[in-house]
Scaffold this active site. Structure first.
Site, short mmCIF file in Angstrom:
data_model
loop_
_atom_site.label_atom_id
_atom_site.label_comp_id
_atom_site.label_asym_id
_atom_site.label_seq_id
_atom_site.Cartn_x
_atom_site.Cartn_y
_atom_site.Cartn_z
N SER A 267 45.22 36.79 47.52
CA SER A 267 44.55 35.85 49.31
C SER A 267 44.62 36.94 50.09
O SER A 267 44.00 36.64 51.13
CB SER A 267 45.28 34.46 50.06
OG SER A 267 45.10 33.29 49.17
N LYS B 107 41.69 37.92 51.85
CA LYS B 107 41.14 37.18 52.50
C LYS B 107 40.75 38.42 54.17
O LYS B 107 39.96 37.87 54.67
CB LYS B 107 41.11 36.29 52.39
CG LYS B 107 41.11 35.30 51.50
CD LYS B 107 42.55 33.82 51.45
CE LYS B 107 42.00 32.61 50.51
NZ LYS B 107 43.27 31.95 50.68
N VAL C 265 49.84 34.21 46.92
CA VAL C 265 50.00 34.13 45.64
C VAL C 265 51.17 35.37 44.53
O VAL C 265 51.59 34.52 43.56
CB VAL C 265 49.62 32.56 45.04
CG1 VAL C 265 49.53 31.99 46.37
CG2 VAL C 265 48.53 32.92 44.73
#
Length: 309
Positions: free
Chosen positions: A69, A72, A263
């Site tokens: 992530s 992002k 993660v």
């Protein structure tokens, strides 16, 4: 923010690594992605990149890991750079208070995700970047290669396949938003780009270098401007309030910097006008953030006084 910050971060990073050593092995690697579940949770790396491009590191700071992530942030910056503020008509800027893969709020809020860092919001950002560029995942990869000055950064096909195989909830989120008219591209193609983007492997050194444009108020490594100062402020602000899933308040309380976790166990954090940090340790807490990574960033801001507060 004090002016007496260290210019050689090496000794400080050694001290932080020693301080967090008892935490290594705490937490659990991301079990729902099999390719990540097998990673040794006792690994730890940390890097600091200053505005001049100097990089200091400790531990496993040059070992590539799955950025997940964290990518992002870079997709958001590219979407803003290419399409401007109209993106915010399709995704909000508020903390979600729910898990990163939740569908609950979308129905109440007519298919508009709360922020660009929960999965629903990131899918909207990727959709926008796909419309702007025709190849969203490759656009993010190439940007990361350029800003980190590492042409060897690459996708991890095993991780991408693993996410695709276990991506039913992301597919449900994308189709749900499409039903509200908030997705422009075919959902299968969008999901493919999203999974490939999340599979990018980088080291702490790569991430710290790549994130420097946020510490440089929107200026890229080559001196060209990616974002306006206002847009860089926006990205940093959303990182502060939404960058660590539903633990953003705790992260702001402990660390006091804009940050984005993944993660895979990585976290990138920004000291505007000063430096960018990246930390990695695969053991995650119950909210999906690296146990040792958050502790290391906490120690950094405590020892240096470098926070935005």
């Amino acid at each position: 923010m004090p002016d007496a910050a260290p210019t050689d971060y090496g000794p400080l990073l050694e001290r932080i690594a020693a301080d967090v050593a008892p935490l290594l092995g705490s937490g659990t690697p991301a079990e729902y992605i099999p390719a990540l579940a097998a990673v040794d949770p006792r690994q730890f790396g940390m890097a600091v990149a200053d505005l001049d491009g100097n990089v200091f590191g400790v531990g496993d700071w040059q070992v590539p890991f799955s950025a997940q992530s964290i990518t992002k942030v870079f997709a958001l910056a590219l979407a803003l750079a290419g399409g401007g503020d109209s993106l915010w008509e399709r995704v909000g800027r508020e903390p979600s208070g729910n898990p990163f893969n939740s569908l609950v709020q979308l129905e109440y809020e007519n298919g508009i995700p709360r922020n660009p860092f929960i999965n629903a919001g990131a899918l909207v950002v990727t959709d926008r970047l796909q419309t702007l560029t025709g190849d969203a995942s490759s656009e993010v990869l190439e940007f990361l290669r350029q800003e980190s000055q590492n042409p060897d950064i690459a996708f991890d096909a095993e991780v991408a396949a693993s996410e695709q195989e276990h991506g039913d909830r992301n597919a449900a989120v994308a189709h749900f938003m499409a039903s509200y008219g908030n997705i422009d591209n075919p959902v299968p193609a969008l999901l493919e780009h999203y999974f490939w983007q999340c599979s990018i492997e980088m080291s702490c050194a790569d991430l710290a270098r790549a994130g420097r444009f946020l510490a440089r108020h929107g200026l890229r490594a080559d001196g060209s401007r990616l974002l306006t100062r206002s847009e860089a402020k926006q990205v940093n602000a959303v990182m502060m309030t939404c960058g660590t899933y539903d633990a953003a308040g705790e992260f702001a309380y402990r660390v006091g910097l804009p940050g984005k976790s993944g993660v895979g166990g990585g976290i990138v954090a920004v000291v505007p006008g000063r430096c960018t940090l990246a930390v990695w340790s695969p053991g995650l807490d119950s909210r999906g953030n690296s146990v040792a990574g958050v502790a290391a960033l906490d120690r950094f801001t405590t020892l240096t006084g470098l926070s935005v507060f």
